[in-house]
Design a protein around this motif. Sequence first.
Motif, PDB file in Angstrom:
ATOM      1  N   GLY B 102       0.371  -1.055  -0.254  1.00  0.00           N
ATOM      2  CA  GLY B 102       0.184   0.422  -0.143  1.00  0.00           C
ATOM      3  C   GLY B 102       0.355   1.516   0.182  1.00  0.00           C
ATOM      4  O   GLY B 102       1.467   1.022  -0.798  1.00  0.00           O
ATOM      5  N   LYS B 103       0.392   2.132   1.307  1.00  0.00           N
ATOM      6  CA  LYS B 103       1.491   3.463   0.784  1.00  0.00           C
ATOM      7  C   LYS B 103       2.949   2.947   1.953  1.00  0.00           C
ATOM      8  O   LYS B 103       3.444   4.351   2.151  1.00  0.00           O
ATOM      9  CB  LYS B 103       0.483   3.943   1.541  1.00  0.00           C
ATOM     10  N   THR B 104       3.090   2.297   2.822  1.00  0.00           N
ATOM     11  CA  THR B 104       4.189   2.032   3.995  1.00  0.00           C
ATOM     12  C   THR B 104       5.448   1.723   3.224  1.00  0.00           C
ATOM     13  O   THR B 104       5.159  -0.421   2.807  1.00  0.00           O
ATOM     14  CB  THR B 104       3.176   1.352   5.204  1.00  0.00           C
ATOM     15  N   THR B 105       6.355   1.467   2.954  1.00  0.00           N
ATOM     16  CA  THR B 105       7.645   0.860   3.403  1.00  0.00           C
ATOM     17  C   THR B 105       8.514   0.578   3.633  1.00  0.00           C
ATOM     18  O   THR B 105       8.832   1.570   5.015  1.00  0.00           O
ATOM     19  CB  THR B 105       8.496   1.839   1.862  1.00  0.00           C
ATOM     20  N   THR B 106       9.047  -0.715   4.084  1.00  0.00           N
ATOM     21  CA  THR B 106       9.482  -1.142   4.984  1.00  0.00           C
ATOM     22  C   THR B 106      10.997  -1.512   4.431  1.00  0.00           C
ATOM     23  O   THR B 106      11.377  -1.651   3.161  1.00  0.00           O
ATOM     24  CB  THR B 106       9.282  -2.719   4.875  1.00  0.00           C
ATOM     25  N   VAL B 107      12.162  -0.625   5.628  1.00  0.00           N
ATOM     26  CA  VAL B 107      13.040  -0.653   5.100  1.00  0.00           C
ATOM     27  C   VAL B 107      14.159  -1.641   5.788  1.00  0.00           C
ATOM     28  O   VAL B 107      13.774  -2.266   7.589  1.00  0.00           O
ATOM     29  CB  VAL B 107      13.781   0.646   5.045  1.00  0.00           C
ATOM     30  N   LEU B 108      15.260  -1.110   5.501  1.00  0.00           N
ATOM     31  CA  LEU B 108      16.272  -2.264   6.206  1.00  0.00           C
ATOM     32  C   LEU B 108      17.309  -1.309   6.960  1.00  0.00           C
ATOM     33  O   LEU B 108      17.811  -0.585   5.387  1.00  0.00           O
ATOM     34  CB  LEU B 108      17.004  -3.736   6.180  1.00  0.00           C
ATOM     35  N   LYS B 109      17.821  -0.823   7.950  1.00  0.00           N
ATOM     36  CA  LYS B 109      18.990   0.430   7.646  1.00  0.00           C
ATOM     37  C   LYS B 109      19.746  -0.049   9.481  1.00  0.00           C
ATOM     38  O   LYS B 109      19.294  -0.421   9.693  1.00  0.00           O
ATOM     39  CB  LYS B 109      17.849   1.272   7.665  1.00  0.00           C
ATOM     40  N   PHE B 110      21.055   0.890   9.418  1.00  0.00           N
ATOM     41  CA  PHE B 110      21.281   0.747  11.108  1.00  0.00           C
ATOM     42  C   PHE B 110      20.810   1.089  11.587  1.00  0.00           C
ATOM     43  O   PHE B 110      20.212   2.413  11.065  1.00  0.00           O
ATOM     44  CB  PHE B 110      22.423   1.526  10.362  1.00  0.00           C
ATOM     45  N   PRO B 111      20.046   1.217  13.049  1.00  0.00           N
ATOM     46  CA  PRO B 111      19.675   2.284  14.189  1.00  0.00           C
ATOM     47  C   PRO B 111      19.883   4.237  13.351  1.00  0.00           C
ATOM     48  O   PRO B 111      21.843   4.057  13.885  1.00  0.00           O
ATOM     49  CB  PRO B 111      20.385   1.445  15.223  1.00  0.00           C
ATOM     50  N   TYR B 112      19.682   3.966  12.907  1.00  0.00           N
ATOM     51  CA  TYR B 112      18.889   5.829  13.542  1.00  0.00           C
ATOM     52  C   TYR B 112      19.244   6.578  14.995  1.00  0.00           C
ATOM     53  O   TYR B 112      17.889   5.924  15.464  1.00  0.00           O
ATOM     54  CB  TYR B 112      18.020   6.560  12.296  1.00  0.00           C
ATOM     55  N   LEU B 113      20.198   7.427  15.346  1.00  0.00           N
ATOM     56  CA  LEU B 113      20.082   8.072  16.757  1.00  0.00           C
ATOM     57  C   LEU B 113      19.487   9.280  16.592  1.00  0.00           C
ATOM     58  O   LEU B 113      20.032   9.862  17.203  1.00  0.00           O
ATOM     59  CB  LEU B 113      21.321   7.810  17.575  1.00  0.00           C
ATOM     60  N   ARG B 114      19.338   9.776  15.010  1.00  0.00           N
ATOM     61  CA  ARG B 114      18.850  11.029  14.647  1.00  0.00           C
ATOM     62  C   ARG B 114      20.113  11.940  15.096  1.00  0.00           C
ATOM     63  O   ARG B 114      21.702  11.691  14.913  1.00  0.00           O
ATOM     64  CB  ARG B 114      17.975  11.217  15.656  1.00  0.00           C
ATOM     65  N   GLU B 115      19.878  13.405  15.345  1.00  0.00           N
ATOM     66  CA  GLU B 115      20.744  14.584  14.463  1.00  0.00           C
ATOM     67  C   GLU B 115      20.808  15.219  15.099  1.00  0.00           C
ATOM     68  O   GLU B 115      20.513  15.478  16.613  1.00  0.00           O
ATOM     69  CB  GLU B 115      20.807  15.523  13.142  1.00  0.00           C
ATOM     70  N   SER B 116      22.512  15.334  15.944  1.00  0.00           N
ATOM     71  CA  SER B 116      22.763  16.477  17.425  1.00  0.00           C
ATOM     72  C   SER B 116      21.981  18.125  16.776  1.00  0.00           C
ATOM     73  O   SER B 116      21.748  18.402  15.918  1.00  0.00           O
ATOM     74  CB  SER B 116      24.329  16.605  16.643  1.00  0.00           C
ATOM     75  N   PHE B 117      21.736  18.414  17.863  1.00  0.00           N
ATOM     76  CA  PHE B 117      21.238  19.359  17.727  1.00  0.00           C
ATOM     77  C   PHE B 117      21.598  20.584  17.819  1.00  0.00           C
ATOM     78  O   PHE B 117      22.024  21.771  16.632  1.00  0.00           O
ATOM     79  CB  PHE B 117      20.773  19.822  19.720  1.00  0.00           C
ATOM     80  N   THR B 118      23.064  20.483  18.272  1.00  0.00           N
ATOM     81  CA  THR B 118      24.255  21.642  18.042  1.00  0.00           C
ATOM     82  C   THR B 118      25.263  21.846  17.034  1.00  0.00           C
ATOM     83  O   THR B 118      25.995  22.386  17.103  1.00  0.00           O
ATOM     84  CB  THR B 118      25.105  22.036  19.650  1.00  0.00           C
ATOM     85  N   LYS B 119      25.482  20.358  16.351  1.00  0.00           N
ATOM     86  CA  LYS B 119      26.311  20.110  15.375  1.00  0.00           C
ATOM     87  C   LYS B 119      25.981  20.450  14.027  1.00  0.00           C
ATOM     88  O   LYS B 119      26.015  19.379  13.415  1.00  0.00           O
ATOM     89  CB  LYS B 119      27.931  18.846  16.106  1.00  0.00           C
ATOM     90  N   GLN B 120      25.337  21.369  13.790  1.00  0.00           N
ATOM     91  CA  GLN B 120      24.866  21.505  12.611  1.00  0.00           C
ATOM     92  C   GLN B 120      23.854  20.435  11.948  1.00  0.00           C
ATOM     93  O   GLN B 120      24.347  19.944  10.741  1.00  0.00           O
ATOM     94  CB  GLN B 120      26.107  21.783  11.067  1.00  0.00           C
ATOM     95  N   GLY B 121      23.411  19.829  12.897  1.00  0.00           N
ATOM     96  CA  GLY B 121      22.672  18.426  12.354  1.00  0.00           C
ATOM     97  C   GLY B 121      24.261  17.210  12.261  1.00  0.00           C
ATOM     98  O   GLY B 121      23.579  15.967  10.873  1.00  0.00           O
ATOM     99  N   LYS B 122      24.993  17.233  12.188  1.00  0.00           N
ATOM    100  CA  LYS B 122      25.679  15.884  12.330  1.00  0.00           C
ATOM    101  C   LYS B 122      24.783  14.260  13.224  1.00  0.00           C
ATOM    102  O   LYS B 122      23.983  15.133  14.475  1.00  0.00           O
ATOM    103  CB  LYS B 122      26.917  16.153  13.086  1.00  0.00           C
ATOM    104  N   LYS B 123      25.035  13.732  12.375  1.00  0.00           N
ATOM    105  CA  LYS B 123      24.276  12.342  12.652  1.00  0.00           C
ATOM    106  C   LYS B 123      24.668  11.907  14.653  1.00  0.00           C
ATOM    107  O   LYS B 123      25.346  11.937  14.074  1.00  0.00           O
ATOM    108  CB  LYS B 123      24.073  11.144  11.861  1.00  0.00           C
ATOM    109  N   VAL B 124      24.118  11.413  14.950  1.00  0.00           N
ATOM    110  CA  VAL B 124      24.886  10.778  16.390  1.00  0.00           C
ATOM    111  C   VAL B 124      25.325   9.900  16.123  1.00  0.00           C
ATOM    112  O   VAL B 124      26.084   9.915  17.234  1.00  0.00           O
ATOM    113  CB  VAL B 124      23.727  10.715  17.956  1.00  0.00           C
ATOM    114  N   THR B 125      25.057   9.659  14.903  1.00  0.00           N
ATOM    115  CA  THR B 125      25.774   7.671  14.997  1.00  0.00           C
ATOM    116  C   THR B 125      27.367   8.639  14.781  1.00  0.00           C
ATOM    117  O   THR B 125      28.288   7.336  15.252  1.00  0.00           O
ATOM    118  CB  THR B 125      25.555   6.785  13.980  1.00  0.00           C
TER     119      THR B 125
END
Lengths: 364, 358
Positions: B102-125
């Motif tokens: 339907g409208k939902t895609t299932t994906v496989l990925k490396f766990p995403y820990l979101r982005e740092s608030f202060t380092k211009q969006g650098k990934k936390v990982t």
Amino acid sequence: MKIENNSLTSLALQKFKRNFWGVFSIVLIGLIGLVSVFAYVFAPDASKNANQMHLSIHSKTPGFQVQMLTIPSRQTSNQSFFSKLFFGVDNLDTEIPISSYSIKEGMLSYMEYAVNGGEGIEKQISLSNFPNNDYQKYIDTRTFIFGTDKYGRDYLSRILIGSRISFFIGFVAVFISLIVGLIMGSLAGYYGGKIDAVIMWIINVTWSIPTLLLVIAITLALGKGFWQVFIAVGLTMWVEVARVVRGQIISAKEMQYVTAARALGYKDYRIITKHILPNIFGPLIVISAANFAAAILIESGLSFLGIGAQPPMASWGAMIKDHYNYIILGQPYLALIPGICIMLLVMAFMLVGNAFRDALDVKT
Amino acid sequence: MIKYLLNKLLYAFITLVGVITVIFFLFTILPGDPAKMMLGQNQTADQVEAVKKKYGFDKPLAKQYLYYLNDLSPISFHSNNPEDYTFLGPNKYTATDLWTIGKTTTVLKFPYLRESFTKQGKKVTQVIGETIPNTFVLAISAIVIAILLGIALGIVSALFKDKWIDKLIQVLSTLGMSVPSFFSAILFAWLFGFVLHEYTNLEMTGSLYELDDFGEKMTIQWKNLILPAIVLGIRPLAVVIQLMRNSLLDVLGQDFIRTARAKGLSEFQVIKNHAVKNALNPVVTAISGWFASMLAGAVFVEYIFGWNGLGKEIVNALNTLDLPVIMGAVLVIAIVFITINILVDVIYAWLDPRVKLY
């Protein structure tokens, strides 16, 4: 004839008394406890939080002496005696370190103390500022036994009053951890099954997050401040208590005295509180002493990071944080004194814990 | 054995879910608006709205929690509608599409820990990936120091029970447990990096990799490891000494030691081959549990020695209230802790047939 008291408690006490370091530590803790309760009586600067600043005499060496002119405030304070005794004097007076003074035509002119022994600014003040023109009562020579901190506050007073937080956090954390730990541990150990599984899961989850980081997270969630730290530390340390209580109750459950109590038809609550808990008193005392020490360490760490007690409140950890860059500026004692105080108090609690463990024959 | 392993893994997974839940709720009920916190002083209402939308702060708490789980899970669900929060934009993370229903895609990925608030969006990982190797080097060195020195001193202490050397070691070990790690770090940095600098040639601060004198190349500086590793090792060292001493004293009182002596073995052989070997068990168990807590304990040591590890990153993140970094760091340390515990359990089950497999 003297009757020998051979109860287990008195036997344990006799054994405890023979342990020199245990007794020594108990006495030390008692002394520090007295000092912390009556901190404002002992402190040379009895103002609230020992927060009387004199910027012109900041970071002076121990034993520093200066003449101090106190200009009384016109406002009168209606603070009660007990509030003064236990929470410090609401300070309204102004204190000015001076190097010399003279009297001319009803005016007191004084030379302000200058930072590096240079010439200070000369200022004048009318004698009518002093009750009965008796200015001499308001000029005295102060000695700063531990010197002054970077805001010119009396360091000894700050140290004395700083002992309060360390003690207080120990009590609150031990109290909270005992209550939560006893309830959770008893439920898990006594009932077993699903209740045990759920409580063990909560214990394992709490266990998996390092204490320091969990306390930081709880402190952030509750907001900075010292009550928050107290609660946070208590909420992380119950785990240890719960594990011990659970283990002890599981083994006590098989004992005959519990079977006997059950056969008499007693309620679960009565069996746990009246029969089992008194029998696991020993391990609880030992673990509480260890928790007391751990709580002091964690509080000092949090205050060092600036998320514990907030200024102007005096806390040993925060005092190290404020002054640790002075160690390369030739005044290492500013960071060393509070550090040694923390060490002494923590060590005293650990030694008491060890002495209790030996006296009560607790296996850990 | 397989069943045992699966059981352990399942339990670890349930524990991990608990940890994630605790972390999420603690950091989400923070007083103050995270969107405003991120933008700092100069913010407009539009910007605040945009940030809220981007991070899903405008959604109800339960939904935010599901989004968080979705971000962390290696298998995640994403909407094909660009307006939806779960829409997988090109910049969010790289993932392999598994299937679309339907409208939902299932994906496989490396766990995403979101982005740092202060380092211009650098990934936390990425932030954690760059710093955690340094912390591992530090923690492993500290553990090695603690084990070697601790076992040696523990043996000495047990063999000379109640002599002055035993008492001295006991005092030092109690002292080691009572000193706050930030204070011992300050003391060591001051004593060996400043007062005795001429003799030790050590610096007060320094990381594993430092720019060379020309400021061009990162060079590895092993000598900067010495002080922080010793300081971080003090507490485990104190514990190992106590454990080793008590355990060895227990063993020395047992029958097989008397047998060994009766066989005419030299005292050295008795101690080395019979006593110490058997006394090591409780020590090894205790040490494994220490490793993860050392990652957390490194916070103060790294901060004071300026060691570029996870701990220093946590302090920085605390000062700037960079929540995703703190959350990520706590999570990673918890995962290390859980993993080590499983490993220890499994190794024990494998080595010791008496351990019940259930």
